[in-house]
Design an enzyme around this catalytic site. Sequence first.
Site, PDB file in Angstrom:
ATOM      1  N   TRP A  50       0.843  -1.206   0.000  1.00 10.62           N
ATOM      2  CA  TRP A  50       0.000   0.000   0.000  1.00 10.62           C
ATOM      3  C   TRP A  50       0.876   1.253   0.000  1.00 10.62           C
ATOM      4  CZ3 TRP A  50      -0.365   4.020   3.568  1.00 10.62           C
ATOM      5  CH2 TRP A  50      -1.448   4.888   3.396  1.00 10.62           C
ATOM      6  N   HIS A  51       2.062   1.136   0.656  1.00 11.25           N
ATOM      7  CA  HIS A  51       2.937   2.304   0.763  1.00 11.25           C
ATOM      8  C   HIS A  51       3.627   2.649  -0.550  1.00 11.25           C
ATOM      9  CE1 HIS A  51       2.410   1.554   5.065  1.00 11.25           C
ATOM     10  NE2 HIS A  51       2.692   2.827   5.214  1.00 11.25           N
ATOM     11  N   GLY A  52       3.813   1.672  -1.418  1.00  5.27           N
ATOM     12  CA  GLY A  52       4.481   1.991  -2.670  1.00  5.27           C
ATOM     13  C   GLY A  52       4.581   0.784  -3.569  1.00  5.27           C
TER      14      GLY A  52
END
Lengths: 360, 475
Positions: free
Chosen positions: B324-326
Amino acid sequence: MPSSTSNFDFVRPVPDLPWRGILLAVTLLTAVAAVAWEIRVRAWGYVATYTDDSDLWADRRGTVKPDSIVIIGDSRALFDSDLNTLEQGLGQRPVQLALVGSCAYPILENLANDESFHGTVISSLLPMIWLAPPPAPPYQKSVRALHRYRSRTLAQRSSHYIGLWLEGHIAFLNDDDLTLEALLDHLPVHNRADAQIPPPGPPYFANMDLDRRNWMIDQAVHPGKLQDRVKFGWPPLFTPPPPPSYVPKEAFLAGVGKAIEARFGDTAAAVKKIRARGGKVVFVRYPFNGPLKELEDKATPRAGPWSRILKESGAPGIYFEDYPELAGFICPEWSHLSAPDSVEFTKRLVPHLKQALATP
Amino acid sequence: MLFNSLTFVVFFALVLSAYWTMRSWTARKNLLLVASYIFYGAWNPPFALLLFATSALDFYLGARIAAAGSPRARRAWMITSVTVNLSSLGFFKYGNFLLTNFEWTLSKYGVAYHAPQFDVFLPIGISFYTFHSLSYTLDVYRKVCEPTKSLRDFTLAVSFFPQLVAGPIVRAADFLPQLVTAPGLKRGQFYWGLLLMTLGMFEKIVLADTMLADTADTVFGYGGPLQALDAWAGVLAFSGQIFFDFAGYSTCAIGAALCLGFHLKDNFRFPYAAVGFSDFWRRWHISLSTFLRDFLYIPLGGNRSGPVRAAINLMIVMFIGGLWHGAAWTFAVWGLIHGVLLVIERLVKAVTKDAAWTEAFMTRLLVGLFTYAAVCFAWVFFRAADFSTAARIVSAMAGRIPSGVGAALLPTLSLWKVGVVIGGLLLAHRALRDTSIEAVVTRMPRWLVTALWTLMLGAIILTQGNGHAFIYFQF
């Protein structure tokens, strides 16, 4: 079931303090501290000036018209080109796009790729940084400025314009010397003996106006502490860093050599593109002297990159040493002219520019 | 628009003035909606349309879920919402990542396929507002909240500018009820909101950007072997930078919302004082960890199907949380490291069975330090651009330098900055671990509150703001 039409039961606590009085005291104390700091820095010789950041550059780039006269290059073009004098001499006010410590090739390339541009480019050519390969900071500086020009958001623009208003009035908004970071850098802390620390940039020694014209301040013109700090700061900045320890030296030098070789060809190609549309390009070697001249002449002798770029690109060049009326100027800190000298130098440069630009 | 920009200062002053001047609650909500879209559109106006489309679609789907006559239909509408939201997120954020991995997989089978690279702009904060919006349909499906009848209210809940682009992930079920009646201001609430905004800006501008960012960037941007001291300094600097950057944003968001009369929950609770990894995730990015718990971990079965299944569920959740972060495998590995640490912690707890010695001061201190060290180790993968950089930094941290000579990159002043700021951060988190900032300020003498507020404001002004974007904007 909790409902979106019912009231929410979470409420943040608020400390029970006399907030109105506290905010008033904070506002007063901050205002008094800011005024006191402003008075102090003005007493030290600082005046309100504009920060030469990518936003100001992007503003100027945005004013380039198809037939504009554009100045590109390094800080010597910023200090030594007087825009009023050039406007009088050339009949059109040039757009100042030179950037301190930058390799201007990406900007030349940007103008060459702008199909509408058929104006004139006056480019300072300082071979050591003109030939900087893409990962080097001088090259990246131009790339960042171009990126800002291409992708500025509305919010960034408005912050910039509000910032300009503040910078035009407040002297302590000086990003060379007076940011918290710059002030901390003055702490007397010695580095480790084996530390690979890049040399620091020069301190504040010039004021900039909205046209991005740089004026050297008096304290740097006259011998003294500031002038020494500026001039003795140049040799480390003009000395290429050693190859990184983690790449074989031969491979590193070969890579750099390849990048430099490519730059000659790319520069010639960019110049030819502009000239093919009826535009003009002239390279100028601005005055520099003292030990810095010895260093630059040794690293990049005139017969080397300067001559090769002119030859391969076919563009005319004005080398200050070739003309007695341009050769006699003394740069107080070895690299740039004082404000009055820059006006005089530009006056004397104009006829040579006209002649160079008249050349087909 | 960035909180740490002059544009925002002017924007917020104008919005506040107009908002508190208006009497009509409907007019105020309209103002907030317009202001939120200006806030977002000031970055890239066309993407405001995407934000509206996401919100409008989930508004419609929420109504369909509630009106569905059968569980099967409810489920179908919910799946539609999840699919559309995640597809949009996937296209903008993971499109090129998926293509690159597809190419790589084919190449393993001898198929040389070169997918075209899509030059797709990542809409800022898409991960956040997608989750804001998705939480609504999921909560309506779970019958945690009823659907709203007002499209205006729902689009405002998704786009409310303080939390729009970098969280906290405010669930519609927590925000929509606050739009029913005009909020009043408790005594001191407005001023406390301003103080929180100052604190958040101080964390971001002074501590993250000025004191730590250069050190982290220098170390993570270096291509060769480093000395252990420099590697550790870089990693510790990043641990502080990301906390101050993200917690600073959340604090600003909470403060700005308070000034407007809204109440957002905490997103951070002194995470570097965590004793153990489950404790860490109860304190770090709380709105994301509760979102993943409620909408992924529990639906996967949570703890209900035995310890092995629970461990697998944890790993899945942390893997997805990482991604989700990258769109990079380094983020997935960061999530997996946390997953493994959480599973190990459960095993240890199962063995020690809450023995008295586990609660002893020294044990907790050592576990706390180990937790922070392990979190820092995981940050290496979060921050590194690729695995070779991560491996180089981990090797240097362990004192293993292939060439025998590592570079001393950092000025001594940077080492001092990291030491002072990170030391102060850890001490502050330890001291505040079991309390709240509100409780601490309540006990402070007013002169000290005044002095600290003035110092923070002075430092922000002195820093002169450099307009660094918040790290979490890219997520």
